[in-house]
Design a protein around this motif. Structure first.
Motif, PDB file in Angstrom:
ATOM      1  N   CYS A  14      73.882 -10.975-103.354  1.00 19.72           N
ATOM      2  CA  CYS A  14      74.821 -10.741-104.622  1.00 19.72           C
ATOM      3  C   CYS A  14      76.108  -9.961-103.932  1.00 19.72           C
ATOM      4  O   CYS A  14      76.365  -8.770-104.020  1.00 19.72           O
ATOM      5  CB  CYS A  14      74.124  -9.603-105.458  1.00 19.72           C
ATOM      6  SG  CYS A  14      72.630 -10.119-106.353  1.00 19.72           S
ATOM      7  N   SER A  16      79.224  -9.937-104.600  1.00 17.37           N
ATOM      8  CA  SER A  16      80.331  -9.381-105.303  1.00 17.37           C
ATOM      9  C   SER A  16      79.792  -7.646-105.631  1.00 17.37           C
ATOM     10  O   SER A  16      80.472  -7.120-106.336  1.00 17.37           O
ATOM     11  CB  SER A  16      80.597 -10.193-106.684  1.00 17.37           C
ATOM     12  OG  SER A  16      79.209 -10.103-107.402  1.00 17.37           O
ATOM     13  N   LEU A  17      78.627  -7.409-105.478  1.00  7.14           N
ATOM     14  CA  LEU A  17      78.222  -5.783-105.673  1.00  7.14           C
ATOM     15  C   LEU A  17      78.711  -5.018-104.553  1.00  7.14           C
ATOM     16  O   LEU A  17      78.619  -5.243-103.493  1.00  7.14           O
ATOM     17  CB  LEU A  17      76.361  -5.874-105.958  1.00  7.14           C
ATOM     18  CG  LEU A  17      76.051  -6.379-107.215  1.00  7.14           C
ATOM     19  CD1 LEU A  17      74.663  -6.009-107.137  1.00  7.14           C
ATOM     20  CD2 LEU A  17      76.473  -5.832-108.522  1.00  7.14           C
ATOM     21  N   ALA A  22      74.309  -2.393-105.098  1.00  6.04           N
ATOM     22  CA  ALA A  22      73.157  -2.890-104.781  1.00  6.04           C
ATOM     23  C   ALA A  22      71.910  -2.020-104.085  1.00  6.04           C
ATOM     24  O   ALA A  22      70.973  -2.196-104.612  1.00  6.04           O
ATOM     25  CB  ALA A  22      73.691  -3.974-103.484  1.00  6.04           C
ATOM     26  N   LEU A  86      73.846  -3.913-115.392  1.00  3.12           N
ATOM     27  CA  LEU A  86      74.607  -5.238-114.668  1.00  3.12           C
ATOM     28  C   LEU A  86      74.315  -6.338-115.887  1.00  3.12           C
ATOM     29  O   LEU A  86      73.622  -6.265-116.599  1.00  3.12           O
ATOM     30  CB  LEU A  86      73.792  -5.637-113.540  1.00  3.12           C
ATOM     31  CG  LEU A  86      74.022  -4.340-112.298  1.00  3.12           C
ATOM     32  CD1 LEU A  86      73.002  -5.007-111.041  1.00  3.12           C
ATOM     33  CD2 LEU A  86      75.270  -4.374-111.542  1.00  3.12           C
ATOM     34  N   ASP A  87      75.126  -7.263-115.629  1.00  2.00           N
ATOM     35  CA  ASP A  87      75.181  -8.389-116.329  1.00  2.00           C
ATOM     36  C   ASP A  87      73.927  -9.069-116.195  1.00  2.00           C
ATOM     37  O   ASP A  87      73.210  -9.159-115.217  1.00  2.00           O
ATOM     38  CB  ASP A  87      76.315  -9.188-116.360  1.00  2.00           C
ATOM     39  CG  ASP A  87      76.701 -10.010-114.977  1.00  2.00           C
ATOM     40  OD1 ASP A  87      75.946 -10.824-114.374  1.00  2.00           O
ATOM     41  OD2 ASP A  87      77.431  -9.624-114.612  1.00  2.00           O
ATOM     42  N   ASP A  89      73.287 -12.417-115.416  1.00  2.00           N
ATOM     43  CA  ASP A  89      73.198 -13.303-114.224  1.00  2.00           C
ATOM     44  C   ASP A  89      72.845 -12.589-112.739  1.00  2.00           C
ATOM     45  O   ASP A  89      72.337 -12.722-111.808  1.00  2.00           O
ATOM     46  CB  ASP A  89      74.540 -14.137-114.000  1.00  2.00           C
ATOM     47  CG  ASP A  89      74.669 -15.055-112.857  1.00  2.00           C
ATOM     48  OD1 ASP A  89      73.482 -15.789-112.711  1.00  2.00           O
ATOM     49  OD2 ASP A  89      75.515 -14.918-111.882  1.00  2.00           O
ATOM     50  N   THR A  90      73.780 -11.406-112.829  1.00  2.59           N
ATOM     51  CA  THR A  90      73.556 -10.572-111.443  1.00  2.59           C
ATOM     52  C   THR A  90      72.291  -9.758-111.574  1.00  2.59           C
ATOM     53  O   THR A  90      71.691  -9.748-110.466  1.00  2.59           O
ATOM     54  CB  THR A  90      74.855  -9.312-111.608  1.00  2.59           C
ATOM     55  OG1 THR A  90      75.961 -10.136-111.623  1.00  2.59           O
ATOM     56  CG2 THR A  90      74.570  -8.538-110.341  1.00  2.59           C
ATOM     57  N   THR A  91      71.723  -9.374-112.733  1.00  5.08           N
ATOM     58  CA  THR A  91      70.446  -8.668-112.553  1.00  5.08           C
ATOM     59  C   THR A  91      69.536  -9.629-112.375  1.00  5.08           C
ATOM     60  O   THR A  91      68.490  -9.230-111.321  1.00  5.08           O
ATOM     61  CB  THR A  91      70.009  -8.425-114.259  1.00  5.08           C
ATOM     62  OG1 THR A  91      71.120  -7.419-114.662  1.00  5.08           O
ATOM     63  CG2 THR A  91      68.711  -7.893-114.263  1.00  5.08           C
ATOM     64  N   ARG A  93      69.708 -12.395-110.144  1.00  4.12           N
ATOM     65  CA  ARG A  93      69.967 -12.442-108.438  1.00  4.12           C
ATOM     66  C   ARG A  93      69.582 -11.114-107.856  1.00  4.12           C
ATOM     67  O   ARG A  93      68.687 -11.388-106.839  1.00  4.12           O
ATOM     68  CB  ARG A  93      71.629 -12.494-108.388  1.00  4.12           C
ATOM     69  CG  ARG A  93      72.034 -13.892-108.600  1.00  4.12           C
ATOM     70  CD  ARG A  93      73.443 -14.364-108.159  1.00  4.12           C
ATOM     71  NE  ARG A  93      74.006 -13.460-107.858  1.00  4.12           N
ATOM     72  CZ  ARG A  93      75.361 -13.252-108.766  1.00  4.12           C
ATOM     73  NH1 ARG A  93      75.717 -13.902-109.780  1.00  4.12           N
ATOM     74  NH2 ARG A  93      76.061 -12.005-108.318  1.00  4.12           N
ATOM     75  N   VAL A  94      69.673 -10.112-108.312  1.00  5.47           N
ATOM     76  CA  VAL A  94      69.223  -8.929-107.758  1.00  5.47           C
ATOM     77  C   VAL A  94      67.784  -8.693-107.725  1.00  5.47           C
ATOM     78  O   VAL A  94      67.089  -8.693-106.571  1.00  5.47           O
ATOM     79  CB  VAL A  94      69.764  -7.505-108.436  1.00  5.47           C
ATOM     80  CG1 VAL A  94      68.864  -6.085-107.892  1.00  5.47           C
ATOM     81  CG2 VAL A  94      71.272  -7.297-108.249  1.00  5.47           C
TER      82      VAL A  94
END
Length: 128
Positions: A14, A16-17, A22, A86-87, A89-91, A93-94
């Motif tokens: 991720c 962008s975090l 992160a 987090l949004d 998609d990011t959630t 991915r995390v």
């Protein structure tokens, strides 16, 4: 695996975090995941992780003792989105990066035990 390396794995997935975000999202993900484990399993998992990660795992295991209601993968992601802010998609991915880092950080036998103890939809995340 040291905490910094574990977090770096998540940050790499991720990019962008912010590093601090992160880091916090990793701890929240571990805690939320371990809420779905029996306390003894969370403690066995924690024993294979560095201290800071251990605290999140054990906190989740302790919280999990108050509820025996398994959650779905969708509910897990929703809970993470709320806690991490987090949004979606990011959630996702995390969560996937944390699961991947866990598979690298602990023994194959331990990750198999974790997958067996998780609700059926969540085991897909760890066993993937």
């Amino acid at each position: 695996m040291q905490t910094d390396r574990f977090i770096a794995h998540v940050n790499h997935a991720c990019p962008s975090l912010d590093a601090d975000v992160a880091h916090e999202a990793t701890l929240i993900t571990l805690e939320t995941l371990c809420e779905q484990l029996p306390l003894d399993q969370a403690k066995r998992l924690a024993a294979q992780l560095p201290k800071e990660l251990t605290e999140a795992v054990e906190a989740g295991g302790d919280r999990g003792e108050t509820s025996d209601v398994p959650i779905t993968l969708t509910e897990f992601y929703s809970k993470l989105m709320f806690r991490t802010e987090l949004d979606e998609d990011t959630t996702r991915r995390v969560a996937q990066a944390v699961a991947s880092a866990l598979r690298q950080a602990v023994s194959d036998g331990e990750i198999s035990d974790v997958a067996l103890d998780l609700p059926s939809e969540l085991d897909q995340l760890v066993a993937a």
